[in-house]
Design an enzyme around this catalytic site. Structure first.
Site, short mmCIF file in Angstrom:
data_model
loop_
_atom_site.label_atom_id
_atom_site.label_comp_id
_atom_site.label_asym_id
_atom_site.label_seq_id
_atom_site.Cartn_x
_atom_site.Cartn_y
_atom_site.Cartn_z
CG HIS A 131 -0.28 -0.10 2.55
ND1 HIS A 131 0.30 1.12 2.99
CD2 HIS A 131 0.22 -0.99 3.16
CE1 HIS A 131 0.84 0.77 4.39
NE2 HIS A 131 0.74 -0.59 4.33
CG ASP A 132 -0.59 4.05 1.20
OD1 ASP A 132 -1.24 4.88 0.73
OD2 ASP A 132 -0.75 3.53 2.14
N GLY A 149 4.96 -1.16 2.63
CA GLY A 149 4.32 0.06 2.48
C GLY A 149 5.20 1.35 2.43
#
Length: 278
Positions: A131-132, A149
């Site tokens: 994520h991200d 992440g």
């Protein structure tokens, strides 16, 4: 299509066993093979191809001509215990190659809600983009590479098999990470990181030559590198000296900008007493 084709229509070509949920947007010439699942908020660009057994969910946008191979899981909920079901996005650029078992997660509210992958990137089997993450263009992640992440990966980076990057790590453009490396600190542009935990091991000279950097540019990068990581003084002091000496050298200034920007992690440094590849 020839008579007896397993696809339901010529444009786009969708295998009869695939599940395309209402609301999904399919560009011209999309091909969706057997047993794929495409969620209602997915966008597939023109000419995208899902070979078979691909699962794409969430607010995911797949760029034109990107090819995705069996058992890839793209856009499903981020692997973050703080995630509470808020709408988050994953964007993948044009002409990417995503091989078997690759996983890519969308963003989270704490990281801008958006994972971004650039154009012409290659992800070999079982690589993971968490994520991200923010990835530039022309990146290669070899088999079993793991990005935690919030990682930021610059253009033309190559990460070799089994390597892992800690959360919030930055890897600068044109850098090379060796196989099985454990990268817990930021890697400068044009650098090589090797080992677990990874240490800076010089400049990516082979990559620079392959991409057409001039002999003069490579020579200046070598001199700047030796000055930046020489013994004596602080890295900040040495960076100021290098900035003055190489004011007109764009690649050296790119390294200095990377150092100035900083991040959540420290800078990956050479291992004491180890001869670097410069």
């Amino acid at each position: 299509m020839s008579p007896g084709s397993p696809f339901s229509s010529p444009t786009p070509a969708i295998h009869i066993s695939a599940c395309i949920e209402p609301g999904a947007q399919l560009g011209a010439g999309v091909e969706i093979g057997p047993f794929c699942h495409v969620g209602p908020n997915v966008i597939l660009g023109d000419g995208a191809r899902l070979v078979s057994h691909v699962s794409i969910a969430g607010f995911t946008n797949i760029g034109a001509r990107t090819r995705i191979f069996p058992f890839a899981s793209i856009g499903h909920e981020p692997q973050d215990l703080k995630y509470r079901g808020e709408p988050v996005r994953l964007t993948i650029g044009e002409d990417c190659l995503i091989r078997e078992g690759v996983t890519m997660n969308p963003g989270t509210a704490g990281g801008g809600s958006h994972t971004i992958v650039g154009a012409r990137c290659v992800f070999l089997a079982n690589a993971h983009v968490a994520h991200d993450c923010k990835l530039g263009d022309d990146i290669v992640l070899s088999n079993n590479v793991m990005l935690a992440g919030h990682c930021q990966i610059g253009d033309f980076v190559i990460i070799s098999g089994g390597a892992a990057a800690h959360q919030f790590v930055r890897i600068g453009a044109h850098a090379f990470v060796g196989g099985l490396a454990g990268v817990e600190n930021d890697v400068i542009p044009y650098g090589i990181a090797l080992g677990n935990r990874a240490a800076l091991a010089g400049l990516n000279i082979v990559g620079l030559k392959r991409r057409g950097f001039s002999r003069e540019s490579i020579h200046d990068l070598r001199r700047a590198y030796r000055a930046l990581f020489a013994p004596g003084g602080t890295l900040k002091e040495r960076a100021e000296d290098v900035a003055a000496e190489f004011a007109a050298h764009a690649e050296v200034q790119q390294i200095l900008d990377f150092l100035r920007e900083g991040g959540e992690r420290a800078i990956c440094m050479p291992r004491a007493g180890k001869e670097d590849n410069v």
